[in-house]
Design a protein around this motif. Sequence first.
Motif, PDB file in Angstrom:
ATOM      1  N   MET A 181      23.444 -15.391 -18.207  1.00 27.38           N
ATOM      2  CA  MET A 181      22.932 -14.123 -19.178  1.00 27.38           C
ATOM      3  C   MET A 181      23.634 -13.957 -20.424  1.00 27.38           C
ATOM      4  N   PHE A 182      24.837 -14.122 -20.246  1.00 31.87           N
ATOM      5  CA  PHE A 182      25.715 -14.145 -21.618  1.00 31.87           C
ATOM      6  C   PHE A 182      25.035 -15.452 -22.643  1.00 31.87           C
ATOM      7  N   SER A 183      24.669 -16.490 -22.077  1.00 35.12           N
ATOM      8  CA  SER A 183      24.060 -17.366 -22.942  1.00 35.12           C
ATOM      9  C   SER A 183      22.777 -17.126 -23.772  1.00 35.12           C
ATOM     10  N   ALA A 184      21.876 -16.402 -22.609  1.00 30.62           N
ATOM     11  CA  ALA A 184      20.627 -15.951 -23.019  1.00 30.62           C
ATOM     12  C   ALA A 184      20.716 -15.131 -24.303  1.00 30.62           C
ATOM     13  N   VAL A 185      21.641 -14.099 -24.137  1.00 28.06           N
ATOM     14  CA  VAL A 185      21.806 -12.888 -25.263  1.00 28.06           C
ATOM     15  C   VAL A 185      22.453 -13.804 -26.323  1.00 28.06           C
ATOM     16  N   ALA A 186      23.277 -14.779 -26.388  1.00 28.17           N
ATOM     17  CA  ALA A 186      23.768 -15.182 -27.609  1.00 28.17           C
ATOM     18  C   ALA A 186      23.047 -16.212 -28.070  1.00 28.17           C
ATOM     19  N   HIS A 187      21.858 -16.767 -27.355  1.00 25.95           N
ATOM     20  CA  HIS A 187      21.150 -17.840 -27.900  1.00 25.95           C
ATOM     21  C   HIS A 187      19.653 -17.115 -27.231  1.00 25.95           C
ATOM     22  N   PRO A 188      19.152 -16.185 -27.776  1.00 27.25           N
ATOM     23  CA  PRO A 188      17.639 -15.879 -27.516  1.00 27.25           C
ATOM     24  C   PRO A 188      16.515 -16.857 -27.539  1.00 27.25           C
ATOM     25  N   GLY A 189      16.826 -17.927 -28.424  1.00 18.79           N
ATOM     26  CA  GLY A 189      15.615 -18.785 -28.223  1.00 18.79           C
ATOM     27  C   GLY A 189      15.198 -19.838 -27.071  1.00 18.79           C
ATOM     28  N   LEU A 214      25.089  -6.619  -3.693  1.00 18.51           N
ATOM     29  CA  LEU A 214      25.620  -5.481  -4.188  1.00 18.51           C
ATOM     30  C   LEU A 214      26.331  -5.940  -5.661  1.00 18.51           C
ATOM     31  N   ALA A 215      26.630  -7.070  -5.943  1.00 15.70           N
ATOM     32  CA  ALA A 215      27.483  -7.574  -7.299  1.00 15.70           C
ATOM     33  C   ALA A 215      26.142  -7.599  -8.176  1.00 15.70           C
ATOM     34  N   VAL A 216      24.980  -7.963  -7.821  1.00  9.25           N
ATOM     35  CA  VAL A 216      23.724  -8.187  -8.731  1.00  9.25           C
ATOM     36  C   VAL A 216      23.513  -6.683  -9.252  1.00  9.25           C
ATOM     37  N   PHE A 217      23.300  -5.890  -8.288  1.00 14.25           N
ATOM     38  CA  PHE A 217      22.936  -4.347  -8.510  1.00 14.25           C
ATOM     39  C   PHE A 217      23.970  -3.716  -9.505  1.00 14.25           C
ATOM     40  N   MET A 218      25.290  -3.784  -9.098  1.00 17.11           N
ATOM     41  CA  MET A 218      26.267  -3.260  -9.838  1.00 17.11           C
ATOM     42  C   MET A 218      26.282  -3.628 -11.302  1.00 17.11           C
ATOM     43  N   GLY A 219      26.251  -5.138 -11.322  1.00 17.19           N
ATOM     44  CA  GLY A 219      26.164  -5.669 -12.743  1.00 17.19           C
ATOM     45  C   GLY A 219      24.914  -5.189 -13.497  1.00 17.19           C
ATOM     46  N   GLY A 220      23.819  -4.978 -12.810  1.00 21.59           N
ATOM     47  CA  GLY A 220      22.769  -4.579 -13.386  1.00 21.59           C
ATOM     48  C   GLY A 220      22.819  -3.065 -14.043  1.00 21.59           C
ATOM     49  N   PHE A 221      23.564  -2.281 -13.190  1.00 20.04           N
ATOM     50  CA  PHE A 221      23.812  -0.870 -13.323  1.00 20.04           C
ATOM     51  C   PHE A 221      24.728  -0.899 -14.590  1.00 20.04           C
ATOM     52  N   ILE A 222      25.695  -1.717 -14.560  1.00 21.93           N
ATOM     53  CA  ILE A 222      26.678  -1.708 -15.947  1.00 21.93           C
ATOM     54  C   ILE A 222      26.014  -2.183 -17.255  1.00 21.93           C
ATOM     55  N   VAL A 223      24.878  -2.881 -17.091  1.00 28.79           N
ATOM     56  CA  VAL A 223      24.217  -3.361 -18.189  1.00 28.79           C
ATOM     57  C   VAL A 223      23.484  -2.343 -18.797  1.00 28.79           C
ATOM     58  N   PHE A 238      14.533   6.986 -22.319  1.00 35.00           N
ATOM     59  CA  PHE A 238      15.383   7.100 -20.991  1.00 35.00           C
ATOM     60  C   PHE A 238      14.479   7.387 -19.784  1.00 35.00           C
ATOM     61  N   LEU A 239      13.678   8.569 -19.799  1.00 38.83           N
ATOM     62  CA  LEU A 239      12.843   8.836 -18.873  1.00 38.83           C
ATOM     63  C   LEU A 239      11.750   7.810 -18.698  1.00 38.83           C
ATOM     64  N   ARG A 240      11.275   7.169 -19.573  1.00 39.13           N
ATOM     65  CA  ARG A 240       9.941   6.271 -19.387  1.00 39.13           C
ATOM     66  C   ARG A 240      10.415   5.105 -18.768  1.00 39.13           C
ATOM     67  N   ARG A 241      11.676   4.590 -19.165  1.00 38.86           N
ATOM     68  CA  ARG A 241      12.030   3.025 -19.198  1.00 38.86           C
ATOM     69  C   ARG A 241      13.367   2.937 -18.217  1.00 38.86           C
ATOM     70  N   TYR A 242      14.496   3.451 -18.350  1.00 38.40           N
ATOM     71  CA  TYR A 242      15.703   3.355 -17.819  1.00 38.40           C
ATOM     72  C   TYR A 242      15.701   4.129 -16.429  1.00 38.40           C
ATOM     73  N   LEU A 243      15.315   5.411 -16.525  1.00 34.31           N
ATOM     74  CA  LEU A 243      15.240   5.907 -15.157  1.00 34.31           C
ATOM     75  C   LEU A 243      14.477   5.479 -14.131  1.00 34.31           C
ATOM     76  N   PRO A 244      13.065   4.846 -14.432  1.00 39.80           N
ATOM     77  CA  PRO A 244      12.467   4.488 -13.235  1.00 39.80           C
ATOM     78  C   PRO A 244      13.255   3.256 -12.679  1.00 39.80           C
ATOM     79  N   ILE A 245      13.696   2.345 -13.506  1.00 42.68           N
ATOM     80  CA  ILE A 245      14.278   1.044 -13.292  1.00 42.68           C
ATOM     81  C   ILE A 245      15.438   1.269 -12.549  1.00 42.68           C
ATOM     82  N   ALA A 246      16.536   2.369 -12.776  1.00 45.40           N
ATOM     83  CA  ALA A 246      17.717   2.557 -11.910  1.00 45.40           C
ATOM     84  C   ALA A 246      17.114   3.115 -10.593  1.00 45.40           C
ATOM     85  N   GLY A 247      16.126   4.167 -10.480  1.00 40.75           N
ATOM     86  CA  GLY A 247      15.768   4.752  -9.369  1.00 40.75           C
ATOM     87  C   GLY A 247      15.396   3.559  -8.431  1.00 40.75           C
TER      88      GLY A 247
END
Length: 260
Positions: A181-189, A214-223, A238-247
């Motif tokens: 994931m770090f590599s994907a962010v650092a090199h978007p291409g 649990l680690a995947v979901f906690m990591g996703g929550f932190i991101v 937040f209401l249209r994008r982040y809140l539904p994904i989080a829920g």
Amino acid sequence: MSNIEDIKSKRASIHSKYFFAAVLLVLGFGRTWGLLDEFLLGRFLLLSCIVLIAYLFFFPIKVSFRINLLDLAFVLYLLMAYSSLMWAHLPSAGYLTVQTVLLSFAYYMGFRLLFRQLSLGFVLNGLALLSAVTVCIAGFQLARLGWTTGINNDNIYVVTGMSAHKNLLASFLFILLGFNMFSAVAHPGKKWLYALIGIQILVIFLLRSRAALLAVFMGGFIVLLYQILTKEWNKKRFLRRYLPIAGVSILLALVLFFGL
């Protein structure tokens, strides 16, 4: 820099790459048949030898070293691990675990000293290759199991990759997931990295390891929280994008965690 020093620096860089490549091979595919634990014991022994050789190669190199908070935190964790043996019911059973913590500290310090000799791209590409091979092995085992007996109930325990147990395999994939994931962010291409990340997450879900899920979901929550805090606040976004994904993520995590 003189010619001699330049040659030494190039040799150090080449040796560092060989060392890192050997570490990846041992971590991913090391196995010693005939031992009580055919996977971890042989890997730890060979890793210890690699670390010793690496220190003999690179200690003569003059590098500036400053202690940071992460160094102190690692030392504190190491001391806590060793002190826990004093109240353990069976200290002999804890020696292997404590020694693995010491080995990880040795690797941490080694890479702290040697990281200048390794390019970030080389490290990330090596980890991505290891992820791809690990996913291929796990995917082959999952496909074969699904074709024969199915992956329901306890049948999934047959899928171990090269990690002796499905939970260890899932944990290993999660560790590699962070680097990718770090590599994907650092090199978007690098579009293929997104496909690799998606397959890794899918395999972790199929393995049904509670700790890894649990680690995947906690990591996703932190991101997600990082994205919200670092970007300009937008209530509609937040209401249209982040809140539904989080829920949906929290609901799915609860169902999977308590249903497995």
